[in-house]
Design an enzyme around this catalytic site. Structure first.
Site, short mmCIF file in Angstrom:
data_model
loop_
_atom_site.label_atom_id
_atom_site.label_comp_id
_atom_site.label_asym_id
_atom_site.label_seq_id
_atom_site.Cartn_x
_atom_site.Cartn_y
_atom_site.Cartn_z
N PRO A 1 55.29 -37.89 49.90
CA PRO A 1 56.23 -38.79 50.56
C PRO A 1 57.66 -38.43 50.16
O PRO A 1 57.86 -37.65 49.23
CB PRO A 1 55.85 -40.15 49.97
CG PRO A 1 55.41 -39.82 48.56
CD PRO A 1 54.80 -38.43 48.62
N ASP B 1 54.88 -48.25 58.42
CA ASP B 1 55.58 -49.44 57.96
C ASP B 1 56.48 -49.91 59.09
O ASP B 1 57.38 -49.18 59.52
CB ASP B 1 56.43 -49.12 56.72
CG ASP B 1 55.56 -48.78 55.51
OD1 ASP B 1 54.43 -49.30 55.43
OD2 ASP B 1 56.02 -47.99 54.67
N GLY C 1 59.20 -29.96 55.54
CA GLY C 1 58.70 -28.63 55.19
C GLY C 1 58.85 -28.30 53.72
O GLY C 1 58.14 -27.45 53.19
N GLY D 1 57.84 -41.66 57.20
CA GLY D 1 57.83 -43.01 57.74
C GLY D 1 58.97 -43.24 58.70
O GLY D 1 58.92 -42.87 59.88
N ARG D 2 60.06 -43.81 58.13
CA ARG D 2 61.17 -44.28 58.97
C ARG D 2 61.69 -43.27 59.99
O ARG D 2 62.01 -43.64 61.11
CB ARG D 2 62.31 -44.75 58.06
CG ARG D 2 62.02 -46.08 57.41
CD ARG D 2 62.98 -46.40 56.26
NE ARG D 2 62.49 -45.88 54.99
CZ ARG D 2 63.14 -45.97 53.82
NH1 ARG D 2 64.35 -46.53 53.78
NH2 ARG D 2 62.62 -45.49 52.71
N LYS E 1 49.04 -48.97 46.94
CA LYS E 1 49.53 -48.71 45.58
C LYS E 1 48.78 -49.58 44.57
O LYS E 1 49.37 -50.27 43.74
CB LYS E 1 51.03 -48.97 45.47
CG LYS E 1 51.92 -48.09 46.32
CD LYS E 1 52.08 -46.70 45.76
CE LYS E 1 53.14 -45.92 46.51
NZ LYS E 1 52.98 -45.89 47.98
#
Lengths: 229, 229
Positions: B178, B15, B188, B201-202, B71
């Site tokens: 996620p 993203d 982990g 992601g970020r 989604k």
């Protein structure tokens, strides 16, 4: 309800049929029906096939209610990235109530309010599978609807008892009902059950003569609505 | 688990951060990490900002697992229009299980199978609101999972007990988690709870040095995983 009155309760779902040249098809549908129907619903199929800029430019100049139906169902951060692209050219955005309030619909509603755009939540859907999970969880979904206080709800014409349930509980919300036509529900049946608008796609947009199709659907609806109690 | 072993369990969520030039950003992230991480997750934010054709062309040549994360949560007819655009350049597609089997996931799975593409279902999500409806309806969602028999599930690193539940019930499914990093779960922790892959992601893609970030996350994960029971 007259033919024109029913037509003014139709939202046309602008999902392009296979094989059409999108620009020509959209121009034909739009010019045939503008002013007659209530508005337009735009979703991923049109955006993917026609491109973001062309869809934005169509929406920017379209008259009638413009519903952005992306069936949003993600975390807020992702929904925001998506909504940001269209928020200045639509009147309302459809999201799933299933995703819940915190970290999702609460923030989405706030974002939309900043732009004067309304939030419409999916109460439950029009296909058979919606009865397997969504319908079974309606008590939880009701809690979400009550907390979020959206402007409108989507409830299925194919299961009119759920349109009635939504209408009884949410007298002040605008109810949109998909499932009329190709999906099997009779035109007028959702309005009879309490919906404000019926969402119709293929029966109109895949027709060679969308205007004639709207008149045909409206004539059928007028009959149902004349005996609707 | 060594640093490299953990890195090979990361799916990078592509993203795009605000303000970046997408082509440069993606090139930097991809070239820094290919061969090290397991693969890539692509969703609406990248498609809307970069365009269908560029995303398709990136996916067509990307090495590693390619997850299409739209989604999906619509009737089959609409999901098909969307999936058709990407089905030849992805390995797996993510859809919501709450939409149910008939008229939705059954047909979607069949379509994907024709193309040799795998189906991954969202078991429940990573944000707090997912506990309001989705988590409460997990018994129904389990019925959907059992009927559809997807290849994989998405279960939230932010609520590891739900990753464990999915792992206990579905020993043979691939679990993607996620919620690691920006959303709060420790690297982990989901693998410790039974996930196969952690989706990040970020923390990686918004970093000026994605490779260093992956090593940092992997070092943290190695500690957690060394005491994981």
């Amino acid at each position: 309800m007259s033919i024109e009155e029913y037509a003014s309760r139709i939202i046309v779902s602008l999902d392009p049929p296979g094989g059409v040249e999108i620009g020509e098809w959209l121009e034909r549908v739009y010019t045939s029906l503008k002013g007659l129907v209530a508005g337009w619903k735009v979703g991923w199929p049109l955006i993917l096939r026609w491109g973001v800029e062309r869809v934005r430019s169509f929406l920017a100049s379209a008259s009638g209610v413009r519903l952005l139906d992306l069936k949003l169902a993600d975390i807020y951060n992702t929904m925001r990235s998506v909504v940001d692209v269209f928020v200045d050219v639509v009147d309302a955005v459809i999201a799933h109530s299933f995703i819940g309030v915190e970290g999702a619909l609460a923030e989405l509603k706030k974002l939309l309010e900043e732009y004067g755009v309304k939030l419409v939540l999916v109460y439950t859907m029009s296909h058979p599978g919606a009865s397997e999970v969504m319908d079974q969880c309606l008590d939880r979904i009701d809690e979400v609807v009550e907390r979020v206080k959206p402007w409108g709800l989507v409830a299925p014409a194919t299961r009119p008892s759920l349109v009635s349930r939504a209408r009884r509980r949410y007298g002040d919300l605008v109810i949109f009902s998909p499932g009329v036509g190709a999906q099997g529900a009779a035109p007028g049946s959702a309005i009879c059950a309490g919906a404000d608008y019926e969402i119709i796609g293929r029966s109109i947009v895949a027709s060679p003569d969308p205007l004639r199709s709207v008149y045909g659907l409206s004539a059928s609806a007028a009959k149902i609505l004349s005996s609707c109690t």
